[in-house]
Design a protein around this motif. Structure first.
Motif, PDB file in Angstrom:
ATOM      1  N   ASN A   1      45.553  78.050 -85.262  1.00 44.08           N
ATOM      2  CA  ASN A   1      46.693  78.645 -85.978  1.00 44.08           C
ATOM      3  C   ASN A   1      46.323  79.743 -86.976  1.00 44.08           C
ATOM      4  O   ASN A   1      46.973  79.890 -88.012  1.00 44.08           O
ATOM      5  CB  ASN A   1      47.509  77.562 -86.707  1.00 44.08           C
ATOM      6  CG  ASN A   1      48.117  76.582 -85.740  1.00 44.08           C
ATOM      7  OD1 ASN A   1      48.302  76.879 -84.569  1.00 44.08           O
ATOM      8  ND2 ASN A   1      48.410  75.395 -86.220  1.00 44.08           N
ATOM      9  N   VAL A   2      45.280  80.500 -86.664  1.00 49.11           N
ATOM     10  CA  VAL A   2      44.950  81.645 -87.524  1.00 49.11           C
ATOM     11  C   VAL A   2      45.400  82.952 -86.891  1.00 49.11           C
ATOM     12  O   VAL A   2      45.281  84.011 -87.507  1.00 49.11           O
ATOM     13  CB  VAL A   2      43.433  81.705 -87.837  1.00 49.11           C
ATOM     14  CG1 VAL A   2      42.997  80.505 -88.660  1.00 49.11           C
ATOM     15  CG2 VAL A   2      42.612  81.839 -86.551  1.00 49.11           C
ATOM     16  N   GLY A   3      45.912  82.885 -85.646  1.00 48.53           N
ATOM     17  CA  GLY A   3      46.440  84.081 -84.995  1.00 48.53           C
ATOM     18  C   GLY A   3      45.597  84.602 -83.848  1.00 48.53           C
ATOM     19  O   GLY A   3      45.782  85.738 -83.406  1.00 48.53           O
ATOM     20  N   LYS A   4      44.677  83.766 -83.317  1.00 46.34           N
ATOM     21  CA  LYS A   4      43.769  84.234 -82.257  1.00 46.34           C
ATOM     22  C   LYS A   4      44.521  84.667 -81.001  1.00 46.34           C
ATOM     23  O   LYS A   4      44.302  85.753 -80.466  1.00 46.34           O
ATOM     24  CB  LYS A   4      42.775  83.135 -81.892  1.00 46.34           C
ATOM     25  CG  LYS A   4      41.844  82.710 -83.019  1.00 46.34           C
ATOM     26  CD  LYS A   4      40.845  81.692 -82.568  1.00 46.34           C
ATOM     27  CE  LYS A   4      41.476  80.521 -81.866  1.00 46.34           C
ATOM     28  NZ  LYS A   4      42.467  79.798 -82.700  1.00 46.34           N
ATOM     29  N   SER A   5      45.380  83.791 -80.498  1.00 44.89           N
ATOM     30  CA  SER A   5      46.067  84.110 -79.241  1.00 44.89           C
ATOM     31  C   SER A   5      47.096  85.220 -79.421  1.00 44.89           C
ATOM     32  O   SER A   5      47.317  86.027 -78.514  1.00 44.89           O
ATOM     33  CB  SER A   5      46.734  82.852 -78.679  1.00 44.89           C
ATOM     34  OG  SER A   5      45.753  81.905 -78.297  1.00 44.89           O
ATOM     35  N   THR A   6      47.742  85.265 -80.583  1.00 44.25           N
ATOM     36  CA  THR A   6      48.670  86.361 -80.876  1.00 44.25           C
ATOM     37  C   THR A   6      47.919  87.686 -80.860  1.00 44.25           C
ATOM     38  O   THR A   6      48.384  88.681 -80.292  1.00 44.25           O
ATOM     39  CB  THR A   6      49.329  86.149 -82.253  1.00 44.25           C
ATOM     40  OG1 THR A   6      50.003  84.888 -82.257  1.00 44.25           O
ATOM     41  CG2 THR A   6      50.335  87.248 -82.551  1.00 44.25           C
ATOM     42  N   LEU A   7      46.731  87.694 -81.465  1.00 46.13           N
ATOM     43  CA  LEU A   7      45.892  88.881 -81.475  1.00 46.13           C
ATOM     44  C   LEU A   7      45.458  89.242 -80.055  1.00 46.13           C
ATOM     45  O   LEU A   7      45.492  90.407 -79.655  1.00 46.13           O
ATOM     46  CB  LEU A   7      44.665  88.633 -82.351  1.00 46.13           C
ATOM     47  CG  LEU A   7      43.655  89.781 -82.435  1.00 46.13           C
ATOM     48  CD1 LEU A   7      44.240  90.946 -83.202  1.00 46.13           C
ATOM     49  CD2 LEU A   7      42.365  89.309 -83.085  1.00 46.13           C
ATOM     50  N   PHE A   8      45.074  88.242 -79.285  1.00 44.64           N
ATOM     51  CA  PHE A   8      44.636  88.484 -77.911  1.00 44.64           C
ATOM     52  C   PHE A   8      45.768  89.100 -77.083  1.00 44.64           C
ATOM     53  O   PHE A   8      45.548  90.024 -76.297  1.00 44.64           O
ATOM     54  CB  PHE A   8      44.172  87.174 -77.281  1.00 44.64           C
ATOM     55  CG  PHE A   8      43.696  87.324 -75.860  1.00 44.64           C
ATOM     56  CD1 PHE A   8      42.409  87.760 -75.596  1.00 44.64           C
ATOM     57  CD2 PHE A   8      44.528  87.038 -74.802  1.00 44.64           C
ATOM     58  CE1 PHE A   8      41.964  87.906 -74.290  1.00 44.64           C
ATOM     59  CE2 PHE A   8      44.101  87.184 -73.496  1.00 44.64           C
ATOM     60  CZ  PHE A   8      42.818  87.615 -73.238  1.00 44.64           C
ATOM     61  N   ASN A   9      46.978  88.577 -77.253  1.00 45.82           N
ATOM     62  CA  ASN A   9      48.133  89.148 -76.548  1.00 45.82           C
ATOM     63  C   ASN A   9      48.301  90.625 -76.885  1.00 45.82           C
ATOM     64  O   ASN A   9      48.587  91.456 -76.018  1.00 45.82           O
ATOM     65  CB  ASN A   9      49.406  88.393 -76.920  1.00 45.82           C
ATOM     66  CG  ASN A   9      49.498  87.036 -76.249  1.00 45.82           C
ATOM     67  OD1 ASN A   9      48.859  86.790 -75.234  1.00 45.82           O
ATOM     68  ND2 ASN A   9      50.271  86.140 -76.835  1.00 45.82           N
ATOM     69  N   ALA A  10      48.155  90.943 -78.171  1.00 43.06           N
ATOM     70  CA  ALA A  10      48.302  92.334 -78.601  1.00 43.06           C
ATOM     71  C   ALA A  10      47.181  93.201 -78.025  1.00 43.06           C
ATOM     72  O   ALA A  10      47.403  94.346 -77.653  1.00 43.06           O
ATOM     73  CB  ALA A  10      48.303  92.409 -80.127  1.00 43.06           C
ATOM     74  N   LEU A  11      45.993  92.633 -77.945  1.00 43.83           N
ATOM     75  CA  LEU A  11      44.852  93.364 -77.424  1.00 43.83           C
ATOM     76  C   LEU A  11      45.005  93.693 -75.943  1.00 43.83           C
ATOM     77  O   LEU A  11      44.713  94.788 -75.500  1.00 43.83           O
ATOM     78  CB  LEU A  11      43.575  92.540 -77.593  1.00 43.83           C
ATOM     79  CG  LEU A  11      42.769  92.707 -78.879  1.00 43.83           C
ATOM     80  CD1 LEU A  11      41.741  91.599 -78.993  1.00 43.83           C
ATOM     81  CD2 LEU A  11      42.084  94.053 -78.909  1.00 43.83           C
ATOM     82  N   THR A  12      45.447  92.754 -75.187  1.00 41.42           N
ATOM     83  CA  THR A  12      45.371  92.881 -73.734  1.00 41.42           C
ATOM     84  C   THR A  12      46.719  93.057 -73.038  1.00 41.42           C
ATOM     85  O   THR A  12      46.755  93.283 -71.827  1.00 41.42           O
ATOM     86  CB  THR A  12      44.707  91.636 -73.138  1.00 41.42           C
ATOM     87  OG1 THR A  12      45.541  90.497 -73.400  1.00 41.42           O
ATOM     88  CG2 THR A  12      43.341  91.406 -73.732  1.00 41.42           C
TER      89      THR A  12
ATOM     90  N   VAL B   1      40.768  85.722 -70.489  1.00 42.09           N
ATOM     91  CA  VAL B   1      39.915  86.906 -70.523  1.00 42.09           C
ATOM     92  C   VAL B   1      40.765  88.141 -70.303  1.00 42.09           C
ATOM     93  O   VAL B   1      41.626  88.164 -69.421  1.00 42.09           O
ATOM     94  CB  VAL B   1      38.818  86.831 -69.433  1.00 42.09           C
ATOM     95  CG1 VAL B   1      37.960  88.088 -69.454  1.00 42.09           C
ATOM     96  CG2 VAL B   1      37.960  85.593 -69.630  1.00 42.09           C
ATOM     97  N   GLY B   2      40.549  89.165 -71.108  1.00 42.78           N
ATOM     98  CA  GLY B   2      41.271  90.416 -70.941  1.00 42.78           C
ATOM     99  C   GLY B   2      40.325  91.600 -71.040  1.00 42.78           C
ATOM    100  O   GLY B   2      39.405  91.610 -71.858  1.00 42.78           O
ATOM    101  N   ILE B   3      40.517  92.574 -70.179  1.00 40.58           N
ATOM    102  CA  ILE B   3      39.717  93.794 -70.201  1.00 40.58           C
ATOM    103  C   ILE B   3      40.478  94.843 -70.999  1.00 40.58           C
ATOM    104  O   ILE B   3      41.613  95.174 -70.691  1.00 40.58           O
ATOM    105  CB  ILE B   3      39.456  94.313 -68.779  1.00 40.58           C
ATOM    106  CG1 ILE B   3      38.854  93.206 -67.912  1.00 40.58           C
ATOM    107  CG2 ILE B   3      38.558  95.528 -68.811  1.00 40.58           C
ATOM    108  CD1 ILE B   3      37.520  92.699 -68.406  1.00 40.58           C
TER     109      ILE B   3
END
Length: 368
Positions: A12-23, A41-43
């Motif tokens: 709950n620190v925002g990892k997956s939210t950040l990953f969504n934004a990244l990829t 995994v996202g390229i």
């Protein structure tokens, strides 16, 4: 060249939210611990305006950016090194990446649960780092136990490896990361196979919230916790970037002026995602050279310090052995010249041999 960065942190620190934004790739980001079980995994394309300027210059048909692989790894908790919260499984995912990006929550939100019931950035970093340290210490102790037989019979390689491992053990027992220890090339090579977690390059992603604590407050100490965080990171010699993961997630499907307009409306002035990708690329000790022409303009990823023959292997492995020479021009010199012919007439295109160290921003044509 496949290079990956693992996104880690407490739940709950925002990892997956950040990953969504990244990829721009959908992975679970629900508000409860251990939502993400398998790493996603996202390229991600590395932002580089030089590439697109070269593509316009060459009127190219195809543009290929450099990329970095990001891996969304489920939240670690205290006791992960002993298996708490599926910790052993998650730690094994971290072993497979080249570098670590640790997400640190610096926002308050009563609707987003914190596993410890309070937001304390320095404590959160220390929890994660200690679990990584303990996991590495287990690996060291296990190997020291199994290597003793070879040491007693006088195996020189085993004796050397034991000395390196004991040096690492002392560092870990002092609760320091292995990447703070200075090892020479031979020492590093002797322990390469262990894939130590704390030997990997690490950066911190400070996940803020629009309207919350800003950078000036953090730097100037108007909020004690965040001043302590910045002081801690500086004392460790750590790299960090500040990102509003929620805003970046909301903006992930927008482009150009529309994206910047909504960014301002949401109170986020910087493109945190682009800053993060560039910082991750740098963390991996990478740089870019280019090839450009009518058919394709491409960014090639190499490690800093590579010579021309080695840099050529990014295109094809045969280039190292078959290398004859390279014709090199710096990207902006080529564009300013207006054409390859003009650049050649002006003496901007150089012929380089096997010893030439390729620079970030070089445009290269290999002769093999």
């Amino acid at each position: 060249m496949k290079l990956s960065i693992g996104i880690v942190g407490l739940p709950n620190v925002g990892k997956s939210t950040l990953f969504n934004a990244l990829t721009k790739k959908s992975v679970p980001a629900d508000n409860y611990p251990f939502c993400t079980i398998d790493p996603a995994v996202g390229i991600v394309a590395v932002p580089d305006e030089r590439l697109y300027k070269l593509a316009v210059f060459s009127k190219t048909q195809k543009t290929v950016p450099a990329v970095v692989e990001f891996v969304d790894i489920a939240g670690l908790v205290k006791g992960a090194s002993e298996g708490a919260g599926l910790g052993n499984q998650f730690l094994s995912h971290i072993r497979e990446v080249n570098a670590i990006a640790q997400v640190v929550r610096i926002f308050e939100d009563q609707n987003v649960i914190h596993v410890d019931g309070r937001v304390s950035p320095v404590d959160d970093i220390q929890v994660i780092n200690l679990e990584l340290i303990l996991a590495d210490l287990q690996t060291v102790n296990k190997r020291l136990g199994s290597i003793e037989k070879d040491v007693k019979r006088g195996d020189k390689l085993a004796i050397f490896e034991k000395g390196v491992l004991e040096k690492i053990k002392k560092t870990l027992e002092d609760e320091k990361l292995i990447n703070t220890l200075t090892l020479d090339e031979e020492e590093t090579e002797s322990i390469k196979g262990f894939q130590f977690l704390t030997m990997k390059p690490m950066m911190y992603i400070l996940n803020k919230k629009s309207g919350g604590v800003n950078l000036d407050e953090m730097e100037n100490g108007n909020e004690a916790r965040y001043k302590a965080l910045i002081d801690y990171l500086k004392a460790q010699g750590s790299e960090w970037v500040v990102v509003d993961a929620k805003v970046e997630h909301e903006l992930k499907d927008l482009e150009g002026e529309e994206k910047e307009m909504f960014r301002q409306e949401l109170g986020a002035s910087d493109d945190g995602i682009n800053n993060l990708i560039k910082a991750g690329y740098s963390l991996l000790n990478l740089q870019t050279y280019f090839t450009t022409g009518e058919k394709e303009t491409r960014a090639w990823t190499i490690e800093k310090g590579w010579t021309a023959p080695l840099a050529g292997t990014a295109i094809h492995t045969d280039f190292k052995d078959k290398f004859i020479r390279a014709e090199v021009v710096f990207w902006n010199g080529l564009i300013d010249a207006g054409s390859f012919a003009n650049a050649r007439d002006k003496g901007l295109i150089r012929t380089e041999g096997k010893e030439y160290v390729v620079k970030d921003g070089d445009v290269v044509e290999f002769r093999v």
